[in-house]
Write a protein that holds these residues in place. Structure first.
Motif, PDB file in Angstrom:
ATOM      1  N   ASP A  43      -5.672  -6.586  -1.851  1.00 33.78           N
ATOM      2  CA  ASP A  43      -6.981  -7.187  -1.563  1.00 33.78           C
ATOM      3  C   ASP A  43      -6.877  -8.713  -1.526  1.00 33.78           C
ATOM      4  N   ILE A  52      -2.838  -2.475  -5.507  1.00 28.86           N
ATOM      5  CA  ILE A  52      -3.949  -2.491  -4.549  1.00 28.86           C
ATOM      6  C   ILE A  52      -4.754  -3.778  -4.708  1.00 28.86           C
ATOM      7  N   GLY A  53      -4.920  -4.262  -5.961  1.00 24.89           N
ATOM      8  CA  GLY A  53      -5.607  -5.532  -6.182  1.00 24.89           C
ATOM      9  C   GLY A  53      -4.909  -6.672  -5.483  1.00 24.89           C
ATOM     10  N   GLU A  80       2.031   7.901  -8.095  1.00 21.47           N
ATOM     11  CA  GLU A  80       1.013   8.797  -8.631  1.00 21.47           C
ATOM     12  C   GLU A  80       1.095   8.898 -10.141  1.00 21.47           C
ATOM     13  N   ALA A  84       2.180   1.703  -3.460  1.00 23.12           N
ATOM     14  CA  ALA A  84       1.139   2.192  -4.364  1.00 23.12           C
ATOM     15  C   ALA A  84       0.881   3.672  -4.161  1.00 23.12           C
ATOM     16  N   PRO A 129      -0.915   5.186 -12.435  1.00 23.77           N
ATOM     17  CA  PRO A 129      -2.150   4.731 -11.766  1.00 23.77           C
ATOM     18  C   PRO A 129      -2.490   3.266 -12.057  1.00 23.77           C
ATOM     19  N   ASP A 130      -2.180   2.790 -13.264  1.00 21.56           N
ATOM     20  CA  ASP A 130      -2.475   1.390 -13.576  1.00 21.56           C
ATOM     21  C   ASP A 130      -1.681   0.449 -12.685  1.00 21.56           C
ATOM     22  N   ALA A 161      -0.480   1.188  -9.771  1.00 22.99           N
ATOM     23  CA  ALA A 161      -0.984   1.338  -8.398  1.00 22.99           C
ATOM     24  C   ALA A 161      -2.241   0.490  -8.187  1.00 22.99           C
ATOM     25  N   ARG A 162      -3.169   0.510  -9.189  1.00 28.21           N
ATOM     26  CA  ARG A 162      -4.382  -0.292  -9.066  1.00 28.21           C
ATOM     27  C   ARG A 162      -4.053  -1.785  -8.994  1.00 28.21           C
ATOM     28  N   ARG A 163      -3.085  -2.220  -9.775  1.00 31.02           N
ATOM     29  CA  ARG A 163      -2.705  -3.635  -9.739  1.00 31.02           C
ATOM     30  C   ARG A 163      -2.132  -4.010  -8.384  1.00 31.02           C
ATOM     31  N   GLU A 191       0.826  -1.208   0.000  1.00 33.03           N
ATOM     32  CA  GLU A 191       0.000   0.000   0.000  1.00 33.03           C
ATOM     33  C   GLU A 191       0.856   1.253   0.000  1.00 33.03           C
TER      34      GLU A 191
END
Length: 578
Positions: free
Chosen positions: A423, A419-420, A409, A405, A412-413, A415-417, A402
């Motif tokens: 999860d 964060i996935g 900035e 991520a 973003p792609d 960072a989303r991966r 986290e």
């Protein structure tokens, strides 16, 4: 005076003495003929008695009795009716009517009319014309006409076992002598039947003893067949039943679950849970005493719920499975309607078998408890290691990802991966926590953890039936759900869902996800089976779940999953109606 040789002279004797002499000779001849005939009939009676006494097979003896009776008194038709515990005929064996005619007549007599009169008042009945007697109920269509009738009871000590019925004497009517001969044969038949019954009971006792030994050996073995299956399998082999079930009381003491079943309709009952107060097993479990019924479908609670939909049940026995403190379940033996009923001796032997099985179950439980304590101690150590090391390290990895991520900035792609993946780590942590609880479940007894523990317990119960273990996960503070009625609803939802998966889905995997978010509790059961049936035959269980959800301000939704399988989603408010 005439001279010598006078041919006109004759000697004449009086006629009266000559007639008396002829009558005496005729009487002697008649009496001799009667003696000869009586001697012949006595020989026939002796042969008939020897015939019925020379075998220990009850089925063959009954057949020989009616054949011998028919020959002894000279009748066209003969039958033997065996009286059941309900004072009706449970068996009716006949000679003189061919199979084709019997098929046209239909069902066999139940013991009404003249046949019933002999049951209610077991004394010989002899009639020249059956139709003249007010007790005669007539004959069904396609039944051959019958005139004369002779019936006598067959007694075994003070018990009336059954009756001999003979119709249509070849002499036109039955005589008092016929009645005496048939009564003598019936007396000998009673002794022969009693000997055959004692022999059968001795053989049956031996088979039950062998079954008890096999069950005890299996229960004390660490490998092989499930002990409850062994109990049910051996019981159906020995008792000659059409269906045998072993049901145990669940931890709530409010329901029974069919743990093992063999015979007709076994697949429809295996693994099903029924409210205890809706079954006749409750009477046996509460009293601890066995129960014998001749007609369980005549009214009142059934021995097993849904039994009427599974088979046309007739005689049955329910015997308790007890330990030192309580009755833990019941063994039920059922035969189809029309078959020979169970006897008091059958109840006694089945009860002895159940008692031996109960003792063996206690020994097996004690051994299993000792093994579980060793295993749970090891599991507790593993659970502590998972919690103290693995979960902490995963938390650390998740926090690190986290943080990374947050510094991306410009990407973003990426960072989303990341964060996935975080999860996914959170989901892995939840599954590990479920595994930790599973490992420690046997050592935890706090009231707040009842829901989690019960769901894991159900998953373990159905694993042998499914052939694989369901995947279980929990999200949120599900341990805070302590409402007893809500707990019952959740357990019913999980159990019904898994039962439907076993019976209909043909799945290779199933997952159970329990989530508490705010005041909303959600149960999701997903499988990879063949999907929902287009026209399901039985929806009562699903309808019941929908009713439970609606009463708690929730809903039930069943949908097909992409790629195959079914998803059941059941929701409820933990605070009652939302």
């Amino acid at each position: 005076m005439g001279g010598e040789g006078d041919s006109g002279y004759q000697l004449n004797f009086p006629d009266a003495p000559k007639l008396e002499l002829d009558e005496l000779i005729d009487q002697l001849v008649s009496r001799a003929e009667s003696v000869r005939r009586a001697q012949g009939r006595l020989r026939n009676l002796l042969r008939a008695t020897q015939s019925v006494s020379g075998d220990l097979s009850l089925e063959r003896i009954l057949r020989r009795i009616i054949e011998s009776a028919r020959e002894l008194v000279g009748s066209r038709y003969a039958a033997l009716g065996v009286i059941g515990n309900d004072h009706h005929l449970e068996q009716f064996i006949y000679v003189g009517i061919d199979d084709q005619s019997a098929t046209k007549i239909g069902h066999l007599p139940e013991g009404k009319g003249l046949l019933g009169a002999l049951i209610s008042d077991p004394r010989p009945i002899r009639l020249d014309r059956m139709s003249d007697d007010p007790r005669s109920a007539g004959f069904p269509a396609d039944h051959p006409p019958m005139e004369s009738f002779l019936g006598v009871p067959i007694r075994i000590r003070d018990e009336v076992y059954g009756n001999l019925y003979l119709t249509d004497s070849v002499n036109g009517r039955f005589s008092a002598e016929d009645e005496e001969l048939l009564s003598a044969l019936a007396s000998a038949a009673g002794t022969a039947i009693n000997n055959a019954r004692l022999y059968r009971e001795a053989q049956q006792e031996h088979r039950w003893s062998e079954a008890s030994a096999e069950v005890q050996a299996q229960l004390l073995s660490s490998t092989g067949e499930d002990p409850l299956r062994t109990i049910a399998r051996r019981a159906i082999d020995v008792s000659g039943s059409d269906l045998v079930t072993v049901s145990l009381v669940d931890p709530t003491d409010e329901a029974v679950m069919v743990e093992a079943a063999f015979g007709q309709g076994a697949e429809d009952l295996l693994g099903r849970r029924f409210p205890l107060n809706e079954t006749i097993a409750s009477q046996v479990i509460e009293s601890g005493e066995p129960l014998l019924l001749d007609n369980p479908l005549a009214g009142g609670p059934l021995p097993i719920a849904n039994l009427a939909l599974i088979m046309d049940a007739g005689p049955l026995i329910v015997v308790p499975l007890r330990d030192e403190e309580r009755t833990r379940g019941a063994l039920t033996l059922i035969r189809r309607r029309g078959r020979t009923g169970f006897t008091d001796a059958d109840v006694r032997m089945a009860s002895g078998f159940a008692a031996h099985a109960s003792v063996a179950l206690q020994l097996a439980d004690a051994r299993e408890f000792a093994e579980q304590m060793v295993m749970l101690e090891e599991r507790d150590r593993i659970a502590r290691d998972l919690h103290d090391h693995v979960i902490q390290e995963l938390f650390s990895v998740g926090l690190g990802l986290e943080s990374i991520a947050g510094h991306l900035e410009g990407s973003p792609d990426v960072a989303r991966r990341i964060i996935g993946k975080v999860d996914e780590i959170d989901r892995a942590i939840r599954r590990i926590r479920t595994s930790i609880f599973t490992l420690q479940g046997g050592l935890i007894s706090t009231p707040g953890e009842a829901l989690r523990n019960r769901i894991l317990q159900i998953a373990g119960e159905v694993t042998p039936l499914l052939g694989f273990a369901p995947a279980v996960s929990f999200t949120g503070l599900v341990d805070s759900v302590v409402d007893a009625s809500l707990l019952d609803d959740v357990i019913a939802c999980v159990r019904e869902s898994l039962t439907n998966v076993r019976r209909h889905a043909h799945a290779s995997s199933v997952s159970i996800d329990v989530q508490l978010k705010g005041t909303k509790l959600t149960i999701r059961v997903a499988d990879d089976g063949i999907g929902m049936p287009k026209d399901p035959e039985r929806r009562s269980g699903v309808a019941n779940l929908a009713t439970r959800a609606e009463k708690r301000g929730g809903s039930l939704r069943i949908t097909s999953r992409d790629g195959g399988g079914t998803l059941l989603e059941w929701t409820a408010s933990v605070n009652g109606r939302s």
